[in-house]
Design a protein around this motif. Structure first.
Motif, mmCIF file in Angstrom:
data_model
loop_
_atom_site.group_PDB
_atom_site.id
_atom_site.type_symbol
_atom_site.label_atom_id
_atom_site.label_comp_id
_atom_site.label_asym_id
_atom_site.label_seq_id
_atom_site.Cartn_x
_atom_site.Cartn_y
_atom_site.Cartn_z
ATOM 1 N N GLN A 171 0.837 -1.209 0.000
ATOM 2 C CA GLN A 171 0.000 0.000 0.000
ATOM 3 C C GLN A 171 0.868 1.255 0.000
ATOM 4 O O GLN A 171 0.593 2.211 -0.742
ATOM 5 N N ILE A 172 1.902 1.254 0.818
ATOM 6 C CA ILE A 172 2.798 2.410 0.874
ATOM 7 C C ILE A 172 3.482 2.609 -0.470
ATOM 8 O O ILE A 172 3.535 3.723 -0.997
ATOM 9 N N GLU A 173 3.986 1.514 -1.038
ATOM 10 C CA GLU A 173 4.685 1.623 -2.317
ATOM 11 C C GLU A 173 3.755 2.096 -3.434
ATOM 12 O O GLU A 173 4.175 2.862 -4.305
ATOM 13 N N SER A 174 2.507 1.688 -3.392
ATOM 14 C CA SER A 174 1.582 2.157 -4.428
ATOM 15 C C SER A 174 1.261 3.644 -4.250
ATOM 16 O O SER A 174 1.049 4.359 -5.230
ATOM 17 N N LEU A 175 1.248 4.107 -3.011
ATOM 18 C CA LEU A 175 0.976 5.523 -2.756
ATOM 19 C C LEU A 175 2.134 6.421 -3.174
ATOM 20 O O LEU A 175 1.923 7.567 -3.574
ATOM 21 N N ILE A 176 3.350 5.898 -3.097
ATOM 22 C CA ILE A 176 4.506 6.741 -3.447
ATOM 23 C C ILE A 176 5.041 6.435 -4.835
ATOM 24 O O ILE A 176 6.008 7.056 -5.280
ATOM 25 N N ALA A 177 4.417 5.503 -5.535
ATOM 26 C CA ALA A 177 4.892 5.124 -6.871
ATOM 27 C C ALA A 177 4.871 6.324 -7.800
ATOM 28 O O ALA A 177 3.952 7.132 -7.789
ATOM 29 N N GLY A 178 5.918 6.413 -8.583
ATOM 30 C CA GLY A 178 5.976 7.464 -9.589
ATOM 31 C C GLY A 178 6.476 8.806 -9.086
ATOM 32 O O GLY A 178 6.584 9.739 -9.872
#
Length: 86
Positions: free
Chosen positions: A38-45
């Motif tokens: 979840q954290i990685e998807s929120l900070i992706a890009g």
């Protein structure tokens, strides 16, 4: 109680505790993985190096937990096997 009996008892105790610990860590790893994803998807890009750093830190922690679970399972099996042989 003889020394051999005490050794067997200690080995079985270590085996049981290692097995319990690996089970607890496996549950933690699953929850940790969900939160990390979840954290990685929120900070992706994002363009900052800090974001990439936290993703790498979370991945490294996940790998370490996986290795700890495996090590505890190996220790448990090894202790039990040895205790059963003596």
């Amino acid at each position: 109680m003889s020394d051999v009996q005490r050794l067997k008892q200690q080995l079985h105790q270590v085996a049981n505790e290692a097995k319990q610990a690996s089970g607890g860590l496996a549950g933690f790893k699953q929850r940790f993985g969900q939160h990390s994803a979840q954290i990685e998807s929120l900070i992706a890009g994002t363009a900052t190096g800090t974001d990439r750093d936290i993703a790498e830190i979370l991945d490294a922690a996940s790998t370490a937990v996986t290795q700890a679970v495996e090590a505890l399972e190996i220790a448990s099996a090894g202790c039990k096997s040895y205790a059963d042989q003596i």
